[in-house]
Design a protein around this motif. Structure first.
Motif, PDB file in Angstrom:
ATOM      1  N   ASN A 440      44.071   6.917  53.313  1.00  0.00           N
ATOM      2  CA  ASN A 440      44.820   8.123  53.006  1.00  0.00           C
ATOM      3  C   ASN A 440      45.252   8.025  51.544  1.00  0.00           C
ATOM      4  OD1 ASN A 440      44.534   8.660  55.734  1.00  0.00           O
ATOM      5  ND2 ASN A 440      46.578   7.895  56.255  1.00  0.00           N
ATOM      6  N   THR A 468      54.071   3.833  51.478  1.00  0.00           N
ATOM      7  CA  THR A 468      54.454   4.510  52.713  1.00  0.00           C
ATOM      8  C   THR A 468      53.914   3.784  53.923  1.00  0.00           C
ATOM      9  OG1 THR A 468      54.411   6.643  53.863  1.00  0.00           O
ATOM     10  CG2 THR A 468      52.430   6.019  52.666  1.00  0.00           C
ATOM     11  N   ARG A 472      53.651   7.941  58.254  1.00  0.00           N
ATOM     12  CA  ARG A 472      54.282   8.860  57.307  1.00  0.00           C
ATOM     13  C   ARG A 472      55.699   8.455  56.927  1.00  0.00           C
ATOM     14  NH1 ARG A 472      54.219  14.279  60.616  1.00  0.00           N
ATOM     15  NH2 ARG A 472      52.451  13.162  61.487  1.00  0.00           N
ATOM     16  N   ARG A 474      58.763   7.326  55.150  1.00  0.00           N
ATOM     17  CA  ARG A 474      58.938   7.089  53.711  1.00  0.00           C
ATOM     18  C   ARG A 474      60.287   6.438  53.459  1.00  0.00           C
ATOM     19  NH1 ARG A 474      61.332   9.704  49.456  1.00  0.00           N
ATOM     20  NH2 ARG A 474      60.233   9.744  47.430  1.00  0.00           N
ATOM     21  N   PRO A 646      56.686  12.375  63.141  1.00  0.00           N
ATOM     22  CA  PRO A 646      55.384  12.087  63.741  1.00  0.00           C
ATOM     23  C   PRO A 646      55.551  12.105  65.261  1.00  0.00           C
ATOM     24  CG  PRO A 646      56.396  10.046  62.988  1.00  0.00           C
ATOM     25  CD  PRO A 646      57.341  11.161  62.630  1.00  0.00           C
ATOM     26  N   HIS A 699      57.016  18.841  51.336  1.00  0.00           N
ATOM     27  CA  HIS A 699      57.058  17.393  51.096  1.00  0.00           C
ATOM     28  C   HIS A 699      58.285  17.013  50.272  1.00  0.00           C
ATOM     29  CE1 HIS A 699      52.738  16.079  52.186  1.00  0.00           C
ATOM     30  NE2 HIS A 699      52.962  17.272  52.726  1.00  0.00           N
ATOM     31  N   GLY A 705      59.963  11.165  55.167  1.00  0.00           N
ATOM     32  CA  GLY A 705      58.553  10.960  55.488  1.00  0.00           C
ATOM     33  C   GLY A 705      57.854  12.272  55.758  1.00  0.00           C
ATOM     34  N   HIS A 706      56.575  12.339  55.380  1.00  0.00           N
ATOM     35  CA  HIS A 706      55.795  13.556  55.547  1.00  0.00           C
ATOM     36  C   HIS A 706      54.323  13.209  55.397  1.00  0.00           C
ATOM     37  CE1 HIS A 706      57.295  13.349  51.237  1.00  0.00           C
ATOM     38  NE2 HIS A 706      56.025  12.964  51.161  1.00  0.00           N
ATOM     39  N   ILE A 707      53.467  14.091  55.849  1.00  0.00           N
ATOM     40  CA  ILE A 707      52.031  13.968  55.618  1.00  0.00           C
ATOM     41  C   ILE A 707      51.415  15.345  55.835  1.00  0.00           C
ATOM     42  CG2 ILE A 707      51.402  13.396  58.009  1.00  0.00           C
ATOM     43  CD1 ILE A 707      49.315  11.422  56.864  1.00  0.00           C
ATOM     44  N   TYR A 737      52.032  12.775  50.350  1.00  0.00           N
ATOM     45  CA  TYR A 737      51.162  11.881  51.123  1.00  0.00           C
ATOM     46  C   TYR A 737      50.195  12.747  51.904  1.00  0.00           C
ATOM     47  CZ  TYR A 737      49.964   8.285  54.676  1.00  0.00           C
ATOM     48  OH  TYR A 737      49.319   7.406  55.508  1.00  0.00           O
ATOM     49  N   GLY A 776      48.982   9.883  62.208  1.00  0.00           N
ATOM     50  CA  GLY A 776      48.799   9.019  61.047  1.00  0.00           C
ATOM     51  C   GLY A 776      47.837   7.875  61.265  1.00  0.00           C
TER      52      GLY A 776
END
Length: 800
Positions: A440, A468, A472, A474, A646, A699, A705-707, A737, A776
């Motif tokens: 990723n 990370t 996801r 963070r 997530p 984001h 955290g994120h994706i 991310y 993820g």
């Protein structure tokens, strides 16, 4: 007139004589709940009224009927107290149902049913004996935590589906969710395990092996994942040591031939030590040969230039081979080394891409090569989750991108010299992603990922680079210490049910404005929605604080590896009997959310992938969560943040509960899952670049955290340049991310890999492993996913 004896019919069907004292005590508890402790006369009055009414009705009364009468009398006398009694009664009902549900759950585990409890963790084989034991323990400890470890209001909110307290089964253990560790520090000092200590490794194979041992050992003290934040930097010294060893061996062999004798151990050792200061950078070209030859001559060593050339070439090739084998072993170990019950392998992630040394570059080249080669039969590795750190000037420039756009094949084959020293590794990472779905990409130049202390010439600049967890999570900003991802992690996170808040907001707006225009109702609903988001975020922030206070009471000896080896920074200063205390204050507490798309459909009839009005409302809602996070960061001096949750086990839980509560609402809860966090609906027909643009702003406001995902159609390895273009777009649009999905199917009979529909096009077998990404990380078979995530995967459209 003779009084008729009264009996109470209990819920299990048994009977017992009427006892007015029990009723009086229940009423007094309701009064005490609102701070009124001296209301005995009211309790006597209410019970007497109930007793008189029952005496006229009959000899046997159900317990529920009596409670209904208590509610009625309290409502007449004191509505505020009645409300507390009703809440308490509902809570008791939930508790009874939960016990019944627990029995059914256990029965399902015993009979290894294919249900969402057994499939709650796609990384675990729940049908094996150890997997069953893990699932048993999980369900029992959840029940224990809710009954005895948390305040009733939080347990009620979780049980009713208002919120979801993640990793509830690990609540009693007080452990943190995840950690990113300083492997360089561990290797330099050495570390100890239960049965002994480990010395500093001396070659790349040992570096890679010990990295897996650290992963495996520490996994037993975490309920979530672990990450290596700078894998290339941390492995590079091992490559250097292997290179020096091979170079020394080759030169010593030449020296012995020229002198016609076998050198003593002391002479060999002395020469190797001398060579450490003389050896050039890793390489075998004319420049390296000339540099080493000149230094050897100056030191009095009589080597020919040709001998030096042969020694360097051999040492380089052997080091590359060793590094490749080390990376093969690293990948194989992390996919076969079970660390917990249920055949679970380590939840491992590695970040890399910014070490420009020849040694660090060799590590990544061989890692990527081994990833493409796959496991024993060519299977795509599930772990570690690999994350390439994209950094301007280090592995990316616009000039390099323009060259690659003109001749991608030539750029990939090394026909050009690039401005960024690691741009070739970025290209190779794109190629690897097209084969194996990893790596990723995390973007270091996105404003919220930048660090003011990062300097290109700092040998330890990785301390200031965002890294990370693959899923996801963070961890970067830190109100209680150095801003870094290293040596800390997430403590816990809890998710709010965003669609429920939207449904309730619409119901309230419609009741308040029954004859209003649609726009007027929506505007009112928007206000109620944002107000409820603030209340829920505040509620979650308080719940996270309660859990934090519980976690910090853990003793250091509960985490002997993590604290004893300073994996979580500050832990090594604690005695085994010390509480973890402030050491955990560097961790993060995350307010999560799910179902942004579904919530917007509930309010606007369409999601934020199409409606700008819906987009702005969802954005504002997450900003409200951030405001609460900032308030609680200041209040408790802890690292509160907002997380784009997530959702694996949670994916269908809220949906089922909301269908039961509100019925089926088309577009909102009519499917088996809620769409993850702020993601555009997986069914939305939207272009890949438009999806990136619509999700990127979220984001910046989900720093827990994120994706963002892009779903490609067809075999990505046939058009790798598209992946590079997507990486550039993510970078330009402010993605923090990102990940690129595409179908990877493998025939388990002949090993053919590609898009397989029903049967293998080579051997016609229907024994197909369909690799897909879930929250993820990857899973090798969709059968290990719960029903909600399977349904979501079926609905995913391809982005063009």
């Amino acid at each position: 007139m003779v009084a008729v004896p009264l009996f109470i019919t209990k819920r299990d069907g048994s009977q017992q004589p009427y006892d007015g004292e029990k009723i009086r005590q229940a009423i007094l508890k309701a009064y005490r709940a609102v701070g009124l402790n001296d209301e005995a006369q009211n309790a006597i009055k209410i019970e007497a009224s109930i007793h008189q009414e029952l005496a006229q009705e009959g000899a046997c009364i159900a317990v529920e009927a009596i409670q209904d009468l208590v509610e009625r009398e309290l409502m007449n006398l004191d509505p505020q107290v009645a409300k507390k009694y009703i809440i308490y009664r509902e809570w008791r009902t939930v508790e009874r149902e939960k016990r019944t549900s627990l029995k059914k759950t256990m029965d399902g585990i015993v009979s290894i049913e294919k249900n969402d409890v057994n499939l709650g963790n796609a990384n675990m084989s729940a049908y094996t004996p150890s997997g069953q034991m893990m699932t048993f323990a999980s369900e029992v400890t959840k029940d224990y935590a809710m009954k005895y470890l948390m305040a009733p209001q939080y347990a009620r909110a979780h049980a009713s589906g208002d919120i979801h307290i993640h990793d509830l089964d690990y609540y009693p253990t007080k452990t943190a969710t995840c950690v990113q560790y300083d492997l360089a520090d561990l290797f330099e000092r050495g570390f100890h395990t239960k049965n002994g200590s480990i010395r500093t490794p001396q070659n790349i194979q040992s570096y890679a092996t010990l990295a897996t041992i650290v992963f495996q050992t520490n996994q037993n003290e975490q309920h979530g994942g672990q990450a290596i934040p700078a894998f290339d930097f941390f492995m590079a010294p091992g490559v250097r040591k292997s290179f020096i060893r091979h170079l020394s061996d080759r030169l010593l062999y030449t020296l012995e031939l020229s002198e016609g004798r076998v050198l003593t151990d002391e002479e060999r050792k002395s020469f190797t030590e001398e060579l450490r200061g003389l050896a050039p950078r890793l390489g075998k070209g004319d420049e390296e040969v000339k540099e080493l030859y000149t230094k050897l001559v100056a030191s009095g060593r009589s080597f020919t230039e040709q001998a030096v050339r042969l020694a360097l070439s051999s040492a380089y090739d052997r080091t590359a081979r060793d590094t490749h084998q080390a990376m093969e072993g690293f990948i194989h170990n992390l996919n076969t080394m079970h660390s917990r019950g249920g055949n679970q392998v380590v939840f491992s992630s590695i970040n890399y891409g910014t070490d420009t040394s020849a040694e660090g570059r060799m590590v990544i080249r061989e890692l990527l090569s081994a990833t493409v080669e796959g496991l024993g039969q060519g299977e795509v590795p599930i772990f570690p989750i690999q994350i390439f750190k994209v950094k301007e000037g280090v592995n990316y420039t616009e000039e390099d991108y323009a060259v690659a756009s003109e001749d991608f094949k030539g750029a990939l084959e090394g026909k050009y010299t690039f401005v960024a020293p690691n741009f070739d590794l970025l290209l190779e990472s794109c190629r690897t992603t097209s084969h194996a779905l990893f790596p990723n990409f995390v973007f270091l130049d996105t404003p919220f990922n930048k660090h003011e202390l990062w300097k290109e010439d700092d040998p330890k600049r990785y301390h200031y680079e965002i890294a990370t967890m693959g899923c996801r999570t963070r961890v970067f900003e830190n109100i209680n210490g150095l801003k870094t991802s290293i040596g800390r992690g997430n403590l816990s996170f809890t998710t709010m049910n965003l669609p429920r808040l939207a449904i309730e907001a619409m119901h309230l707006a419609e009741s308040e404005c029954p004859a209003g225009e649609k726009a007027e109702v929506r505007q009112l609903a928007r206000k109620h929605f944002l107000d409820s988001v603030r209340r829920e975020a505040t509620f979650i922030a308080e719940q996270l604080y309660e859990r934090y206070l519980y976690q910090r009471s853990a003793l250091a000896r509960q985490f002997p590896f993590m604290m004893g080896n300073d994996v979580w920074k500050g832990g090594s200063k604690l005695a085994p009997t010390d509480q973890v205390g402030d050491v955990f204050s560097s961790g993060t507490l995350a307010i999560g959310f799910i179902g942004g798309h579904n919530a917007m459909v509930a309010m606007y009839g369409q999601g934020h992938g199409r409606s700008d009005e819906a987009w702005h409302t969802l954005y504002d809602a997450i900003q409200v969560m951030n405001e609460v996070a900032q308030e609680y960061k200041a209040k408790h001096h802890l690292n509160y943040s907002v997380l784009a949750t997530p959702a694996e086990g949670l994916s269908g839980r809220f949906t089922r509960m909301d269908r039961k509560r509100y019925g089926v609402i088309p577009g909102v809860n009519d499917l088996d899952y809620y769409v993850n966090s702020f993601h555009v609906d997986v069914k939305e027909e939207i272009g890949m670049f438009e999806k990136i643009r619509r999700e990127a702003p979220f984001h910046a406001i989900t720093l827990g955290g994120h994706i963002s995902y892009i779903e490609l159609d067809g075999e990505a390895k046939k058009n790798v340049s598209v992946i590079l273009k997507l990486v550039k777009t993510m970078k330009d649009e402010g993605i923090g991310y990102g990940s690129i999905n595409h179908p990877v199917d493998t025939c388990q009979s002949c090993g053919y890999r590609g898009i397989i529909y029903d049967r293998c096009p080579v051997c016609k077998s229907d024994h197909i492993a369909r690799l897909r990404r879930i929250t993820g990380y990857l899973t090798g078979s969709l059968e290990s996913w719960n029903s909600a995530k399977q349904a979501e995967e079926r609905d995913r459209v391809k982005h063009h």
